[in-house]
Design an enzyme around this catalytic site. Structure first.
Site, PDB file in Angstrom:
ATOM      1  N   TYR A  58       0.932  -1.170   0.012  1.00 16.21           N
ATOM      2  CA  TYR A  58      -0.016   0.152  -0.225  1.00 16.21           C
ATOM      3  C   TYR A  58       1.030   1.108   0.153  1.00 16.21           C
ATOM      4  O   TYR A  58       1.866   1.190   0.751  1.00 16.21           O
ATOM      5  CB  TYR A  58      -0.849  -0.056   1.147  1.00 16.21           C
ATOM      6  CG  TYR A  58      -2.321  -0.354   0.733  1.00 16.21           C
ATOM      7  CD1 TYR A  58      -2.997   0.488  -0.121  1.00 16.21           C
ATOM      8  CD2 TYR A  58      -3.118  -1.534   1.267  1.00 16.21           C
ATOM      9  CE1 TYR A  58      -4.293   0.200  -0.435  1.00 16.21           C
ATOM     10  CE2 TYR A  58      -4.136  -1.997   1.115  1.00 16.21           C
ATOM     11  CZ  TYR A  58      -5.123  -0.968   0.300  1.00 16.21           C
ATOM     12  OH  TYR A  58      -6.241  -1.402  -0.217  1.00 16.21           O
ATOM     13  N   GLU A  60      -0.520   4.454  -0.467  1.00  8.88           N
ATOM     14  CA  GLU A  60      -1.518   6.082  -0.695  1.00  8.88           C
ATOM     15  C   GLU A  60      -0.526   7.118  -0.316  1.00  8.88           C
ATOM     16  O   GLU A  60       0.116   7.215   0.602  1.00  8.88           O
ATOM     17  CB  GLU A  60      -2.733   5.732   0.359  1.00  8.88           C
ATOM     18  CG  GLU A  60      -3.633   4.826  -0.216  1.00  8.88           C
ATOM     19  CD  GLU A  60      -4.795   4.738   0.872  1.00  8.88           C
ATOM     20  OE1 GLU A  60      -4.994   5.288   1.894  1.00  8.88           O
ATOM     21  OE2 GLU A  60      -5.758   3.589   0.710  1.00  8.88           O
ATOM     22  N   ASP A 203      -7.845  13.923 -24.580  1.00  9.17           N
ATOM     23  CA  ASP A 203      -7.692  12.581 -24.019  1.00  9.17           C
ATOM     24  C   ASP A 203      -6.997  11.723 -25.346  1.00  9.17           C
ATOM     25  O   ASP A 203      -7.544  11.626 -26.245  1.00  9.17           O
ATOM     26  CB  ASP A 203      -9.194  11.848 -23.841  1.00  9.17           C
ATOM     27  CG  ASP A 203      -9.005  10.359 -23.532  1.00  9.17           C
ATOM     28  OD1 ASP A 203      -7.996   9.801 -24.056  1.00  9.17           O
ATOM     29  OD2 ASP A 203     -10.130   9.607 -23.378  1.00  9.17           O
ATOM     30  N   THR A 229      -4.542   6.429 -21.884  1.00  2.00           N
ATOM     31  CA  THR A 229      -4.292   5.075 -21.367  1.00  2.00           C
ATOM     32  C   THR A 229      -2.608   4.732 -21.556  1.00  2.00           C
ATOM     33  O   THR A 229      -2.287   5.288 -22.450  1.00  2.00           O
ATOM     34  CB  THR A 229      -5.129   3.911 -22.036  1.00  2.00           C
ATOM     35  OG1 THR A 229      -4.961   4.160 -23.629  1.00  2.00           O
ATOM     36  CG2 THR A 229      -6.460   4.149 -21.674  1.00  2.00           C
ATOM     37  N   LYS A 232      -2.451   1.233 -25.026  1.00  5.98           N
ATOM     38  CA  LYS A 232      -2.770   1.064 -26.391  1.00  5.98           C
ATOM     39  C   LYS A 232      -1.543   0.942 -27.412  1.00  5.98           C
ATOM     40  O   LYS A 232      -0.834   0.211 -27.395  1.00  5.98           O
ATOM     41  CB  LYS A 232      -3.814   2.191 -26.893  1.00  5.98           C
ATOM     42  CG  LYS A 232      -5.118   1.816 -26.034  1.00  5.98           C
ATOM     43  CD  LYS A 232      -6.287   2.736 -26.567  1.00  5.98           C
ATOM     44  CE  LYS A 232      -7.733   2.449 -25.446  1.00  5.98           C
ATOM     45  NZ  LYS A 232      -7.718   3.077 -24.383  1.00  5.98           N
ATOM     46  N   ARG A 238      -2.229  -2.194 -18.606  1.00  3.93           N
ATOM     47  CA  ARG A 238      -3.332  -1.520 -18.581  1.00  3.93           C
ATOM     48  C   ARG A 238      -3.297  -0.515 -17.612  1.00  3.93           C
ATOM     49  O   ARG A 238      -2.716  -0.635 -16.559  1.00  3.93           O
ATOM     50  CB  ARG A 238      -4.414  -2.503 -18.090  1.00  3.93           C
ATOM     51  CG  ARG A 238      -4.734  -3.606 -18.881  1.00  3.93           C
ATOM     52  CD  ARG A 238      -4.988  -3.022 -20.258  1.00  3.93           C
ATOM     53  NE  ARG A 238      -6.336  -2.682 -20.335  1.00  3.93           N
ATOM     54  CZ  ARG A 238      -7.366  -3.356 -21.033  1.00  3.93           C
ATOM     55  NH1 ARG A 238      -7.464  -4.688 -21.827  1.00  3.93           N
ATOM     56  NH2 ARG A 238      -8.674  -2.766 -21.057  1.00  3.93           N
TER      57      ARG A 238
HETATM   58  N1  DSN Z   1     -12.438   0.663 -24.875  1.00  5.16           N
HETATM   59  C1  DSN Z   1     -11.440   1.376 -25.589  1.00  5.16           C
HETATM   60  C2  DSN Z   1     -11.453   1.426 -27.051  1.00  5.16           C
HETATM   61  O1  DSN Z   1     -11.735   0.316 -27.479  1.00  5.16           O
HETATM   62  O2  DSN Z   1     -11.467   2.565 -27.448  1.00  5.16           O
HETATM   63  C3  DSN Z   1     -11.131   2.842 -24.951  1.00  5.16           C
HETATM   64  O3  DSN Z   1     -11.483   2.753 -23.564  1.00  5.16           O
END
Ligand code: DSN
Length: 421
Positions: A58, A60, A203, A229, A232, A238
C-alpha cells in the site's frame, strides 16, 4: 527460490481452472490476427513488472508523502515512471496513478468541474469515448455534456464546436476520440476554449504511441490537461496517466486522483508503466510507431481498392473505421464472422448510423498489435484481402468453405510471426 529481477521463476499458476483460461487465452492471442485498435501486446518485461511483488504494497499518497511506512522503493519506482513519462511527452507534471483511462478522465472532471457543470465532448456515436459524456457514465450523469461530432465528410466540425461553445459556455472542452482516424487540430480546439474561457482537456488514449514518435500531433502545448491510457499504441500495461504543464492544475489533479477518485495506487502497475515508458523512450519505439502508421495506411488503402468506404475517407493514425453499408453484413455479424475466420476486430457505430449500437454499420480496425508481431505492409494488405473476402461473400454459396480457408491463412500468418515464443 530464485529471483530473476522481476518475479520468482518457480511461480506457476497451479489453480487448474484459472490456468486453463489463461492458457487458452494465450493460444487465442497467438493464433488470431488481432485488429482491435485499442489493444496491443505488452513486452514480457512489462508483464513481469506487472506481476511482481509490488502488488503487495500500500502506498497511498505520492512520493515523499505517503500514508504508510515502508514506501521507499515505491517512491523510487513512481518517480522513475513520472520522470520518464514527462520526458516522453515533453511535459512538466504527470500523475501515473490512475488505474485506467476512465479513472484518469474522471479525475480530470473531478479536479476541474463541479456536478452540474457543462462540458463539450465528442459524441459516442460520432467516434468519442464513453467517458466523454455518454448517458450511462458519471460523465453523462453528474455533469451536463453537450456533444459535438463530425460533418458529412466524417471530419470534426470545428465551426460547430465553436458555435456550441459560444452557446453553452462549457467549463471544459474535451478533445480526443476512440474511433476517429484523422489528425485532431488541437490548436483550433485551444482557440475555441480560450474564446469562452474553458479548459481544454485532451484524451490521447488511442494516439499516445504515435504522439511520442512525432507521427500524430502532440496536444501538450495546447491543452490545459491531457489524459491517456498506457496500453494501446503506447504498448504498456493496462492503466491511465494525466499530464499537464500547469503546476496549479497538477496539484488539483493529484488531489483528484488520490484521495478523490482512487485509494491506494497499484504499484505493480506503476512499475510496469515505468518499464513501458523506458521502452517507449528507445529509438526502436519510434521505428515501431512508424511501421504502425505505414501498416494502418496500407491495410486501409487496400480495403478501399476493394471498393469499401472508410469513415472520413482515410486514416492518419493506427486505426480506421470501415463503413459496411454497401455490403449485406452489419458490424455485429462482421465481428463474429471475422472472428470465426481468425481475425479479431470490433463492431463500431459510424457517424449518422441507421443501425443501433448493438448492430452498427461499421467495424473498427487497428494496426498496433500485429505490428508488434512484426508484420509489414504486404502482410497487412493480405489481411485486408482476407477481410474483404469474408465481408463481401457473407451469405453467398461456398461461404463456409471460404471462411475456413481464410481461417487457415490467418493461422499460417500467425505462425510465421510468433508471439511470446
Ligand atoms: N475501450 C477502448 C476502446 O476500445 O477504444 C477505449 O477505452
Amino acid at each position: 527460490m530464485s529471483f530473476n529481477g522481476y518475479f520468482f521463476e518457480e511461480n506457476k499458476i497451479t489453480d487448474p481452472e484459472v490456468f486453463k483460461a489463461i492458457k487458452n487465452e494465450l493460444a487465442r492471442q497467438q493464433n488470431q490476427i488481432e485488429l482491435i485498435a485499442s489493444e496491443n501486446f505488452a513486452s514480457r518485461e512489462v508483464m513481469a513488472a506487472q506481476g511482481c511483488i509490488m502488488t503487495n504494497k500500500y502506498a497511498e499518497g505520492y512520493p515523499g508523502k505517503r500514508y504508510y511506512g515502508g514506501c521507499s522503493f515505491m517512491d523510487i519506482v513512481e518517480n522513475i515512471a513520472i520522470e520518464r513519462v514527462c520526458k516522453l511527452f515533453n511535459c512538466k507534471f504527470a500523475n501515473v496513478q490512475p488505474h485506467s483511462g476512465a479513472q484518469a478522465n474522471l479525475s480530470v472532471f473531478y479536479a476541474l468541474m463541479s456536478p452540474g457543470d457543462v462540458f463539450l465532448g465528442m459524441g459516442l456515436d460520432m467516434g468519442g469515448h464513453l467517458t466523454h459524456g455518454a448517458a450511462p457514465t458519471i460523465s453523462g450523469r453528474w455533469f451536463r455534456p453537450i456533444s459535438y461530432g463530425v460533418g458529412a465528410d466524417g471530419l470534426i466540425d470545428y465551426d460547430n464546436v465553436q458555435k456550441l461553445a459560444q452557446e453553452h459556455k462549457p467549463k471544459i472542452i474535451l478533445a480526443g476520440a476512440s474511433s476517429y482516424s484523422r489528425k485532431i487540430d488541437f490548436k483550433r480546439f485551444r482557440e475555441i476554449a480560450d474564446s469562452v474561457g474553458a479548459y481544454l482537456f485532451v484524451d490521447i488514449a488511442h494516439y499516445a504511441g504515435l504522439v511520442v514518435a512525432g507521427l500524430y500531433p502532440s496536444p501538450i502545448d495546447y491543452a490545459h490537461v491531457v489524459s491517456s491510457t498506457t496500453h494501446k499504441t503506447l504498448r504498456g500495461p493496462r492503466g491511465g496517466i494525466v499530464l499537464t504543464n500547469s503546476e496549479a492544475i497538477a496539484k488539483k489533479i493529484n488531489s483528484a486522483v488520490f484521495p478523490g477518485v482512487q485509494g491506494g495506487p497499484q504499484m505493480h502497475s506503476i512499475a510496469a508503466k515505468a518499464v513501458a515508458f523506458g521502452e517507449a523512450l528507445r529509438p526502436e519505439f519510434k521505428e515501431y510507431a512508424k511501421k504502425v502508421l505505414e501498416n494502418s495506411i496500407a491495410m486501409a488503402e487496400r480495403l478501399q481498392e476493394h471498393g469499401l468506404d472508410l469513415v472520413s475517407g482515410k486514416t492518419e493514425c493506427h486505426m480506421s473505421v470501415v463503413d459496411l453499408t454497401k455490403l449485406s453484413i452489419n458490424g455485429k455479424i462482421a465481428e463474429t464472422e471475422l472472428e470465426e475466420a481468425g481475425i479479431t476486430c470490433n463492431k463500431n457505430t459510424i457517424p449518422f448510423d441507421k443501425l443501433p449500437p448493438t448492430q452498427t454499420s461499421g467495424i473498427r480496425i487497428g494496426a498496433a498489435a500485429m505490428t508488434t508481431r512484426n508484420l509489414g505492409t504486404s502482410e497487412f494488405k493480405k489481411i485486408a484481402d482476407m477481410m474483404y473476402s469474408v465481408l463481401s461473400n457473407y451469405g453467398k454459396s461456398g461461404y463456409n468453405k471460404l471462411k475456413s480457408e481464410v481461417r487457415a491463412d490467418a493461422l499460417e500468418l500467425c505462425k510465421a510471426y510468433p508471439l511470446y515464443k
